[in-house]
Design a protein around this motif. Structure first.
Motif, PDB file in Angstrom:
ATOM      1  N   THR A 297       0.758  -1.130   0.008  1.00  0.00           N
ATOM      2  CA  THR A 297       0.187  -0.035  -0.048  1.00  0.00           C
ATOM      3  C   THR A 297       0.834   1.155  -0.232  1.00  0.00           C
ATOM      4  O   THR A 297       1.834   1.077   0.502  1.00  0.00           O
ATOM      5  CB  THR A 297      -0.879   0.064   1.269  1.00  0.00           C
ATOM      6  OG1 THR A 297      -0.120  -0.044   2.395  1.00  0.00           O
ATOM      7  CG2 THR A 297      -1.979  -0.911   1.277  1.00  0.00           C
ATOM      8  N   GLY A 298       0.380   2.271  -0.691  1.00  0.00           N
ATOM      9  CA  GLY A 298       0.987   3.393  -0.661  1.00  0.00           C
ATOM     10  C   GLY A 298       2.476   3.427  -1.581  1.00  0.00           C
ATOM     11  O   GLY A 298       2.722   2.348  -1.987  1.00  0.00           O
ATOM     12  N   GLY A 299       3.255   4.087  -1.551  1.00  0.00           N
ATOM     13  CA  GLY A 299       4.596   4.188  -2.565  1.00  0.00           C
ATOM     14  C   GLY A 299       4.369   3.959  -3.817  1.00  0.00           C
ATOM     15  O   GLY A 299       3.257   4.101  -4.437  1.00  0.00           O
ATOM     16  N   PRO A 300       5.615   4.056  -4.743  1.00  0.00           N
ATOM     17  CA  PRO A 300       5.115   3.981  -5.997  1.00  0.00           C
ATOM     18  C   PRO A 300       4.693   2.820  -6.579  1.00  0.00           C
ATOM     19  O   PRO A 300       4.948   1.792  -5.851  1.00  0.00           O
ATOM     20  CB  PRO A 300       6.616   4.440  -6.380  1.00  0.00           C
ATOM     21  CG  PRO A 300       7.729   3.945  -5.385  1.00  0.00           C
ATOM     22  CD  PRO A 300       6.752   4.195  -4.139  1.00  0.00           C
ATOM     23  N   PRO A 301       4.268   2.776  -7.586  1.00  0.00           N
ATOM     24  CA  PRO A 301       3.581   1.327  -8.248  1.00  0.00           C
ATOM     25  C   PRO A 301       4.835   0.666  -8.410  1.00  0.00           C
ATOM     26  O   PRO A 301       6.162   0.972  -8.991  1.00  0.00           O
ATOM     27  CB  PRO A 301       3.095   1.590  -9.523  1.00  0.00           C
ATOM     28  CG  PRO A 301       3.248   3.145  -9.890  1.00  0.00           C
ATOM     29  CD  PRO A 301       3.744   3.627  -8.493  1.00  0.00           C
ATOM     30  N   LEU A 302       4.623  -0.828  -8.574  1.00  0.00           N
ATOM     31  CA  LEU A 302       5.628  -1.846  -8.817  1.00  0.00           C
ATOM     32  C   LEU A 302       6.246  -1.748 -10.321  1.00  0.00           C
ATOM     33  O   LEU A 302       5.304  -1.422 -11.069  1.00  0.00           O
ATOM     34  CB  LEU A 302       5.208  -3.101  -8.510  1.00  0.00           C
ATOM     35  CG  LEU A 302       5.000  -3.556  -6.903  1.00  0.00           C
ATOM     36  CD1 LEU A 302       4.265  -4.860  -6.536  1.00  0.00           C
ATOM     37  CD2 LEU A 302       6.367  -3.153  -6.275  1.00  0.00           C
ATOM     38  N   PRO A 303       7.143  -1.961 -10.705  1.00  0.00           N
ATOM     39  CA  PRO A 303       7.529  -1.982 -12.331  1.00  0.00           C
ATOM     40  C   PRO A 303       6.990  -3.270 -13.033  1.00  0.00           C
ATOM     41  O   PRO A 303       6.459  -4.229 -12.125  1.00  0.00           O
ATOM     42  CB  PRO A 303       9.028  -2.147 -12.144  1.00  0.00           C
ATOM     43  CG  PRO A 303       9.412  -2.650 -11.035  1.00  0.00           C
ATOM     44  CD  PRO A 303       8.350  -2.290  -9.927  1.00  0.00           C
TER      45      PRO A 303
END
Length: 103
Positions: free
Chosen positions: A82-88
């Motif tokens: 949750t939160g943070g940048p999206p996964l590559p």
């Protein structure tokens, strides 16, 4: 192996005499399992005057063959990020990666 183990007695020990397993014992820890295996071995030779050792259900004079399988539920899945940048994105075989700066 866990042959002969139970929920209350997960340790199994064999008394080996002359290269052959003679008796088995199980217990809540290693020492109790060893004691029960020795008691079972002495019970087999009770005709020779060794009558000082009482036996219980965990003193086995025949090799245990039943397997003990614990009924544990599978572990829960890890929480979703949750939160943070999206996964590559996951690279696909045979497809070149996207250019730098493109998601």
């Amino acid at each position: 192996s866990n042959r002969g183990a139970t929920a209350t007695a997960p340790f199994v020990f064999a008394a080996r005499i002359g290269g052959s397993d003679l008796a088995w014992g199980r217990g809540k820890n290693r020492d109790v399992a060893i004691d029960n295996a020795c008691r079972a071995a002495f019970a087999l030779v009770a005709a020779h005057g060794y009558t000082d050792f009482t036996v219980n259900d965990d003193c086995l004079t025949t090799e245990p063959m039943e397997l003990y399988i614990e009924n544990h539920p599978p572990p829960p899945l890890p929480p979703a990020p949750t939160g943070g940048p999206p996964l590559p994105p996951v690279p696909m075989p045979g497809v070149p990666p996207p250019p730098v700066g493109m998601p």
